[in-house]
Scaffold this motif. Structure first.
Motif, short mmCIF file in Angstrom:
data_model
loop_
_atom_site.label_atom_id
_atom_site.label_comp_id
_atom_site.label_asym_id
_atom_site.label_seq_id
_atom_site.Cartn_x
_atom_site.Cartn_y
_atom_site.Cartn_z
N ASP A 259 -99.55 -22.48 -20.07
CA ASP A 259 -100.22 -23.66 -20.63
C ASP A 259 -101.70 -23.33 -20.85
OD1 ASP A 259 -101.45 -23.75 -18.17
OD2 ASP A 259 -100.27 -25.44 -17.41
N GLU A 260 -102.49 -24.35 -21.14
CA GLU A 260 -103.89 -24.04 -21.49
C GLU A 260 -104.71 -23.56 -20.27
OE1 GLU A 260 -105.84 -27.42 -23.14
OE2 GLU A 260 -105.65 -28.58 -21.30
N LEU A 261 -104.16 -23.81 -19.05
CA LEU A 261 -104.84 -23.28 -17.85
C LEU A 261 -104.32 -21.88 -17.50
CD1 LEU A 261 -104.89 -26.48 -15.58
CD2 LEU A 261 -106.78 -25.51 -16.91
N LEU A 262 -103.46 -21.33 -18.36
CA LEU A 262 -102.86 -20.01 -18.18
C LEU A 262 -101.91 -19.99 -16.98
CD1 LEU A 262 -106.04 -17.88 -19.04
CD2 LEU A 262 -104.17 -18.48 -20.56
N GLN A 263 -101.32 -21.16 -16.69
CA GLN A 263 -100.31 -21.28 -15.63
C GLN A 263 -98.93 -21.07 -16.23
OE1 GLN A 263 -101.91 -24.71 -12.70
NE2 GLN A 263 -101.34 -25.43 -14.72
N THR A 264 -98.08 -20.38 -15.49
CA THR A 264 -96.68 -20.26 -15.92
C THR A 264 -95.92 -21.48 -15.42
OG1 THR A 264 -95.87 -19.17 -13.94
CG2 THR A 264 -96.87 -17.75 -15.61
N ASN A 265 -94.60 -21.46 -15.57
CA ASN A 265 -93.78 -22.58 -15.08
C ASN A 265 -93.60 -22.53 -13.56
OD1 ASN A 265 -92.15 -20.25 -15.21
ND2 ASN A 265 -90.29 -21.52 -15.21
N GLN A 266 -94.02 -21.45 -12.90
CA GLN A 266 -93.85 -21.31 -11.45
C GLN A 266 -95.17 -21.64 -10.74
OE1 GLN A 266 -90.88 -20.57 -9.80
NE2 GLN A 266 -90.15 -20.97 -11.88
N PRO A 267 -95.10 -22.36 -9.60
CA PRO A 267 -96.33 -22.74 -8.92
C PRO A 267 -97.16 -21.51 -8.51
CG PRO A 267 -94.38 -23.54 -7.72
CD PRO A 267 -93.88 -22.84 -8.92
N ASP A 268 -98.44 -21.59 -8.77
CA ASP A 268 -99.41 -20.55 -8.38
C ASP A 268 -99.14 -19.18 -9.00
OD1 ASP A 268 -101.05 -22.21 -6.80
OD2 ASP A 268 -99.54 -22.16 -5.22
N VAL A 269 -98.38 -19.16 -10.08
CA VAL A 269 -98.19 -17.91 -10.84
C VAL A 269 -98.84 -18.10 -12.21
CG1 VAL A 269 -96.57 -16.22 -11.78
CG2 VAL A 269 -96.01 -17.42 -9.64
N TYR A 270 -99.77 -17.22 -12.53
CA TYR A 270 -100.53 -17.29 -13.78
C TYR A 270 -100.24 -16.03 -14.61
CZ TYR A 270 -103.09 -20.62 -10.90
OH TYR A 270 -103.41 -21.67 -10.08
N ALA A 271 -100.50 -16.13 -15.91
CA ALA A 271 -100.40 -14.93 -16.75
C ALA A 271 -101.55 -14.97 -17.74
CB ALA A 271 -99.06 -14.88 -17.48
N ARG A 296 -110.47 -10.04 -21.72
CA ARG A 296 -111.62 -10.28 -20.83
C ARG A 296 -111.88 -11.79 -20.69
NH1 ARG A 296 -116.52 -7.05 -22.78
NH2 ARG A 296 -116.65 -8.82 -24.17
N MET A 297 -111.83 -12.50 -21.83
CA MET A 297 -112.09 -13.95 -21.77
C MET A 297 -111.03 -14.68 -20.95
SD MET A 297 -113.13 -14.42 -25.74
CE MET A 297 -112.98 -16.17 -25.84
N GLN A 298 -109.77 -14.28 -21.16
CA GLN A 298 -108.68 -14.94 -20.42
C GLN A 298 -108.76 -14.62 -18.93
OE1 GLN A 298 -104.69 -14.75 -21.99
NE2 GLN A 298 -105.40 -14.77 -24.10
N GLY A 299 -109.13 -13.38 -18.60
CA GLY A 299 -109.27 -12.99 -17.20
C GLY A 299 -110.34 -13.82 -16.50
N TYR A 313 -108.31 -22.56 -21.35
CA TYR A 313 -108.71 -21.41 -22.16
C TYR A 313 -108.84 -21.86 -23.61
CZ TYR A 313 -108.47 -17.13 -24.83
OH TYR A 313 -108.74 -16.12 -25.73
N ARG A 314 -109.99 -21.62 -24.19
CA ARG A 314 -110.18 -21.87 -25.62
C ARG A 314 -110.78 -20.62 -26.23
NH1 ARG A 314 -107.37 -25.98 -25.87
NH2 ARG A 314 -106.18 -24.41 -26.92
N ARG A 315 -110.17 -20.19 -27.29
CA ARG A 315 -110.52 -18.93 -27.92
C ARG A 315 -111.91 -18.96 -28.58
NH1 ARG A 315 -111.84 -15.09 -30.04
NH2 ARG A 315 -110.67 -13.42 -31.04
N GLY A 316 -112.26 -20.12 -29.15
CA GLY A 316 -113.53 -20.23 -29.87
C GLY A 316 -113.45 -19.51 -31.21
#
Ligand SMILES: Cc1cc2nc3c(=O)[nH]c(=O)nc-3n(C[C@H](O)[C@H](O)[C@H](O)COP(=O)(O)OP(=O)(O)OC[C@H]3O[C@@H](n4cnc5c(N)ncnc54)[C@H](O)[C@@H]3O)c2cc1C
Length: 431
Positions: A259-271, A296-299, A313-316
């Motif tokens: 999603d826009e917070l870079l969260q996956t569907n699993q709790p506390d797992v990000y990509a 780098r921006m996503q990290g 996350y917004r690309r700009g």
């Protein structure tokens, strides 16, 4: 908090450093199969060409990681149990986590061509590819590169520096047809010609032929032509590396869905980075971004969320840069290969073809600038971005061009010519 990051590329390392700054007490572990220490993937070609050594492309000294309490594990994460919050590693270790960031990058694409597994056929993504190319191009006379994108031109340049003749197969009618307008593509083609690269446009790979030892000896094109070669480089793009995620409960599509917070569907797992696919990209943004800058921006963005400061996350404003042999390329904003009907374009090119500037703008909204392509010239990113965001009219941009000038040489030699051409145009030319 124990944060485990899979992948020590630009995304994983940026996230680790940002979390270290925001949460000094956090335990941070970076797991990576490719290399013990982070290195700059974009500089791989310079190692092959002999301009840099491997130690030169590591941005940090080896002591940096321990000094910053960043634990490094050089192994492959082979299984993820998101329910138990556990990873299994190739060294036999089981690793628990409180939060997990998947920053597993990409893998080179392959299209299932006959002969693609022969010795001497490869993509270029990481250190094993570099070693393979080093080995398989020793003493050869011709290599064929498949793909008219950024990696394709890099591979051709790499062969050229070793005095190996290169043939490049490009599916489109001009170089990087999905991205570059024809005029810019023609400048890249000039670079190919100046470096004796044999480029075949509207040509695809049909088959790779091997010799009795299992090594490539030729390719056959879509026109049925057989081209003798001893090496084939596949520069046909990359696809998200899902090797860990796809056998777990983490939801994937072409990439790991976030999603826009870079969260996956699993709790506390990000990509984040190359491996992530945005469920709902913003207007003008793409779902999968495979760029150094966006990694780098996503990290950095995901690190804030991981540390309890939810940050979408917004690309700009879009930007990218590359180098085609001697020709530098920068792009800011929207400059598509084929523009929509309501977009106009001002294009200036030096008579020698050594540099060019394109500025796209929207006549229906006060001639607001939409994007820039600079070839062989350097423009300041912050200035171009502010013009695009402020919808500055092209007349003002042309007048104030010197404020975007990164390179005084450009100002002295070309700015007046650009302004003169703009002034002389009664009707601004469409592409
Ligand atoms: C030759 C080349 C040139 C490029 N040039 C440019 C350029 O000029 N400009 C630009 O913007 N972009 C460029 N790119 C793209 C850019 O390098 C990538 O977008 C960026 O490096 C992606 O960063 P990342 O951290 O998301 O992934 P990566 O850098 O791919 O890092 C991911 C790491 O995770 C590791 N990993 C994966 N799975 C596992 C697992 N299960 N266990 C342990 N480790 C794992 C991988 O081995 C890899 O080392 C280039 C790419 C290549 C290949």
């Amino acid at each position: 908090m124990h944060l485990v990051i899979i992948g020590n590329g630009i995304t994983g390392v940026t996230a680790a450093q940002t979390v270290r700054r925001l949460a000094p007490a956090a335990r941070i572990t970076l797991v990576s199969e490719e290399s013990e220490h982070h290195y700059s993937r974009t500089a791989l070609m310079y190692v092959y060409m002999g301009h840099l050594r491997y130690q030169d492309v590591k941005p940090y000294e080896d002591w940096f990681w321990a000094e910053n309490h960043l634990e490094l594990i050089h192994a492959t994460a082979t299984a993820l149990d998101a329910g138990q919050r556990q990873l299994r590693l190739s060294n036999g270790q089981t690793l628990g986590y409180d939060k997990l960031l998947l920053a597993t990058g990409s893998v080179s694409r392959r299209f299932g061509w006959p002969g693609q597994d022969l010795r001497g056929v490869q993509g270029l993504y990481g250190l094993p590819d570099l070693a393979q190319m080093e080995r398989d191009t020793q003493g050869i006379s011709r290599g064929v590169v498949v793909g008219g994108g950024l990696i394709g031109v890099e591979l051709a340049e790499m062969l050229h520096t070793r005095h190996i003749a290169a043939t490049v197969l490009v599916r489109d009618q001009h170089y990087w047809g999905s991205v570059l307008p024809p005029e810019e593509a023609e400048l890249v083609d000039q670079q190919f010609r100046a470096h004796d690269v044999d480029v075949r446009y509207r040509t695809e790979l049909r088959e790779i032929l091997g010799d009795s030892s299992g090594r490539v000896r030729a390719i056959v094109t879509s026109q049925g032509e057989e081209i003798a070669c001893q090496w084939v480089g596949l520069g046909i793009g990359v696809t998200p590396n899902l090797s860990l995620a796809q056998d777990s409960a983490v939801e994937t599509d072409r990439g790991i869905l976030v999603d826009e917070l870079l969260q996956t569907n699993q709790p506390d797992v990000y990509a984040a980075g190359d491996c992530a696919q945005h469920r709902q990209p913003g207007a003008g943004e793409v779902a999968i971004e495979q760029l150094w800058y966006t990694g780098r921006m996503q990290g950095e963005t995901v690190a804030h969320t991981i540390c309890g400061r939810p940050t979408p996350y917004r690309r700009g404003v879009w930007f990218n840069s590359a180098k085609f042999f001697n020709l530098e390329y920068q792009t800011y904003g929207q400059v598509p290969a084929r523009p929509p009907a309501d977009v106009e374009s001002f294009y200036w090119q030096h008579p020698t073809g050594s540099c060019a500037l394109r500025i796209n703008f929207a006549p229906q909204t006060g001639n607001a600038v939409l994007g820039f392509n600079a070839m062989g010239l350097r423009l300041r990113q912050a200035v171009c971005e502010s013009w695009i965001k402020a919808k500055t009219p092209i007349q003002t941009v042309i007048q104030q061009l010197k404020t975007a000038n990164f390179d005084p040489e450009f100002y002295r030699r070309h700015e007046r010519a650009i302004q003169r051409q703009f002034a002389e145009m009664s009707v601004v030319k469409r592409y």
